[in-house]
Design a protein around this motif. Structure first.
Motif, PDB file in Angstrom:
ATOM      1  N   UNK A  97      14.814  28.411 -53.667  1.00  0.00           N
ATOM      2  CA  UNK A  97      13.898  28.527 -55.014  1.00  0.00           C
ATOM      3  C   UNK A  97      14.382  29.903 -55.451  1.00  0.00           C
ATOM      4  N   UNK A  98      14.580  31.299 -54.989  1.00  0.00           N
ATOM      5  CA  UNK A  98      15.153  31.886 -55.931  1.00  0.00           C
ATOM      6  C   UNK A  98      16.791  31.515 -57.019  1.00  0.00           C
ATOM      7  N   UNK A  99      16.668  30.903 -57.201  1.00  0.00           N
ATOM      8  CA  UNK A  99      17.786  30.376 -57.676  1.00  0.00           C
ATOM      9  C   UNK A  99      16.969  29.274 -58.514  1.00  0.00           C
ATOM     10  N   UNK A 100      16.846  28.233 -58.176  1.00  0.00           N
ATOM     11  CA  UNK A 100      15.788  26.544 -58.487  1.00  0.00           C
ATOM     12  C   UNK A 100      14.948  27.129 -59.522  1.00  0.00           C
ATOM     13  N   UNK A 101      14.001  28.227 -58.895  1.00  0.00           N
ATOM     14  CA  UNK A 101      13.296  28.473 -59.691  1.00  0.00           C
ATOM     15  C   UNK A 101      12.406  30.084 -59.546  1.00  0.00           C
ATOM     16  N   UNK A 102      13.382  30.976 -60.493  1.00  0.00           N
ATOM     17  CA  UNK A 102      13.764  32.546 -60.103  1.00  0.00           C
ATOM     18  C   UNK A 102      12.362  33.049 -60.552  1.00  0.00           C
ATOM     19  N   UNK A 103      11.162  32.581 -61.625  1.00  0.00           N
ATOM     20  CA  UNK A 103      10.275  32.666 -61.965  1.00  0.00           C
ATOM     21  C   UNK A 103       8.901  32.665 -61.369  1.00  0.00           C
ATOM     22  N   UNK A 104       9.234  32.126 -60.741  1.00  0.00           N
ATOM     23  CA  UNK A 104       7.810  30.731 -59.921  1.00  0.00           C
ATOM     24  C   UNK A 104       7.274  32.117 -58.483  1.00  0.00           C
ATOM     25  N   UNK A 105       5.870  31.797 -58.431  1.00  0.00           N
ATOM     26  CA  UNK A 105       5.124  32.371 -57.476  1.00  0.00           C
ATOM     27  C   UNK A 105       6.083  32.112 -55.897  1.00  0.00           C
ATOM     28  N   UNK A 106       6.512  31.079 -56.093  1.00  0.00           N
ATOM     29  CA  UNK A 106       7.194  30.794 -54.178  1.00  0.00           C
ATOM     30  C   UNK A 106       8.611  31.524 -54.293  1.00  0.00           C
ATOM     31  N   UNK A 107       8.882  31.755 -55.341  1.00  0.00           N
ATOM     32  CA  UNK A 107      10.818  32.833 -55.099  1.00  0.00           C
ATOM     33  C   UNK A 107       9.714  33.909 -55.147  1.00  0.00           C
ATOM     34  N   UNK A 108       9.094  34.285 -56.020  1.00  0.00           N
ATOM     35  CA  UNK A 108       8.327  35.497 -55.658  1.00  0.00           C
ATOM     36  C   UNK A 108       8.401  36.459 -54.487  1.00  0.00           C
ATOM     37  N   UNK A 109       7.504  35.537 -53.524  1.00  0.00           N
ATOM     38  CA  UNK A 109       6.837  34.864 -52.175  1.00  0.00           C
ATOM     39  C   UNK A 109       8.848  35.214 -51.093  1.00  0.00           C
ATOM     40  N   UNK A 110       9.455  34.300 -51.318  1.00  0.00           N
ATOM     41  CA  UNK A 110      10.137  34.007 -50.214  1.00  0.00           C
ATOM     42  C   UNK A 110      11.758  34.256 -50.261  1.00  0.00           C
ATOM     43  N   UNK A 111      11.591  34.892 -51.958  1.00  0.00           N
ATOM     44  CA  UNK A 111      13.201  35.503 -53.362  1.00  0.00           C
ATOM     45  C   UNK A 111      14.715  34.487 -51.996  1.00  0.00           C
ATOM     46  N   UNK A 112      16.001  35.060 -51.462  1.00  0.00           N
ATOM     47  CA  UNK A 112      16.508  35.146 -50.682  1.00  0.00           C
ATOM     48  C   UNK A 112      17.441  34.855 -49.363  1.00  0.00           C
TER      49      UNK A 112
END
Length: 450
Positions: A97-112
């Protein structure tokens, strides 16, 4: 003239903004079908969606084009294709998600993290935490199971039927905290529930790119997620055991950055308790629907219980639609040409219920796995190797927590069935989740003492 100008502007808007949602890119393969873009918004549960829109196409073609998370993707169910993807990690590279949807809340949560990273980063994260996940301390599960039964008994004093989600989430958190992370996670239960409620909003899951705009509710959600991550990271930082100790040491010696420490700390908690929780809920569901299977588990124990667990994984895989790999070059999957930079995912329910590979695919039949421990184990290993049961993914990126999850779930089922007969409450409307994870929605069960 004004009408023509308005028409032209409208056409530009449709082509620019609506067209890419409704129609897949021209570079996408033409020899697999397209699932209508709107199916994710119909409010159907995943079994209904599969039967109505996906089964026929997936069984015939083994792959489809589907719109999800603000882009068109290729969704695969054919075992042969899955094995090819698992074998060719460098072409079908993990891309989270950090690459696919980098500005999302989910990506903020789980990161890389260790699940979503690729290449050298994945090897770095694996070096830090894999040992704790693959070889967990399983001893605490016995005590946690006893504590769960006490909590269950207390709840049942209010009446014979209860909603089980909260009790099970607490149990699952206790197990991953004690066995893998190395910290007490149960006090975080309510905070985690709240964060999940902020992340998993259906509209934003389907259109995460919208979250790059200054929407007040999503700005607030990101701040709350970031605050929770920092709080959680501090809570486990002083642990002297398990993955938390290894992560803290890696942070102290500069092996990991602060963000990498938080990303991997969070994912261990999230995946380590959510995925077993989903499986335990589905196990209770199928057992409550089948009293004869309950009785057989009581009489035979293992190996029959193992067959019940594997059959549940086949029909109700904890994670169904997983789209987290991106092609690093143009490639061929079977007879499907896939351009570079295309996201490719798995549809685990489609694989597990495909009539091309499973006889009586829609019937819950634990007996299909065999009758002896050796036979059941061999058939399970074969199904994973051949790609017909991809619930724990495959090859070198297989789920590191498989041993932990299966042990936890079996001990849980044995404990519950050793004390109670279970059935679905008459007032509960049977329904499974509408997207992503699979489990019964807000299930209510009736417990009767043996």
């Amino acid at each position: 003239m004004v009408f023509l100008l308005i028409l032209a502007l409208l056409s530009i808007v449709i082509i620019t903004f609506i067209g890419p949602i409704v129609v897949p890119p021209f570079s996408f393969p033409r020899n697999i079908p397209t699932i209508p873009f709107y199916v994710s918004f119909l409010g159907l549960d995943q079994l209904q969606l599969y039967e109505k829109y996906l089964r026929e196409k997936l069984e015939k073609y083994g792959a489809v084009k589907i719109y999800f998370a603000s882009r068109w993707n290729i969704l695969v169910s054919k075992p042969e294709y899955l094995v090819h993807i698992f074998k060719n990690e460098d072409i079908f590279a993990k891309s989270g998600n950090h690459i696919k949807i980098p500005k999302s809340v989910l990506a903020t949560y789980t990161g890389d993290n260790i699940i979503s990273a690729h290449g050298d980063l994945w090897r770095l994260y694996r070096d830090v935490v894999a040992q704790s996940i693959q070889f967990p301390d399983l001893v605490p599960i016995e005590k946690n199971t006893r504590d769960f039964l006490k909590s269950l008994e207390k709840e049942l004093q209010k009446g014979p039927s209860i909603f089980v989600n909260d009790l099970l989430q607490l149990y699952s958190l206790a197990n991953v905290g004690d066995c893998i992370v190395g910290a007490n996670l149960t006090p975080m239960h309510q905070k985690i529930k709240y964060i999940k409620s902020q992340i998993f909003k259906p509209f934003f899951m389907n259109f995460p790119s919208v979250e790059m705009f200054p929407i007040p509710s999503r700005i607030k959600a990101k701040k709350e997620v970031e605050a929770f991550r920092s709080w959680y990271g501090e809570k486990i930082k002083n642990s002297t055991r398990g993955a938390a100790a290894n992560l803290s040491a890696a942070l102290s010696n500069g092996k990991l950055t602060q963000k990498q420490y938080l990303d991997n700390s969070i994912i261990l908690m999230v995946a380590g308790h959510e995925n077993p929780l989903l499986l335990m809920l589905s196990l209770l569901y199928v057992l409550a629907k089948n009293s004869c299977i309950q009785e057989k588990v009581r009489k035979e124990g293992d190996p029959y219980l193992s067959a019940v667990v594997y059959e549940t994984l086949r029909m109700y895989p904890p994670l169904n639609q997983i789209i987290n790999r991106c092609t690093t070059q143009a490639t061929i999957l079977g007879n499907i040409y896939i351009p570079k930079g295309v996201y490719v995912g798995y549809y685990n329910m489609g694989t597990g219920r495909d009539a091309n590979f499973w006889e009586s695919a829609n019937e819950f039949k634990p007996e299909r796995w065999g009758s002896t421990s050796e036979e059941i184990s061999a058939n399970y290993s074969k199904a994973k190797r051949m790609g017909t049961l991809p619930a724990f993914h495959g090859r070198k990126r297989a789920c590191l927590g498989e041993k932990f999850a299966l042990y936890e779930c079996k001990m849980f089922v044995q404990a519950v069935l050793g004390k109670y007969k279970i059935s679905l409450d008459d007032t509960w409307k049977e329904r499974i989740t509408p997207a992503g994870p699979i489990c019964p929605v807000n299930m209510k069960l009736r417990f009767s003492n043996l």
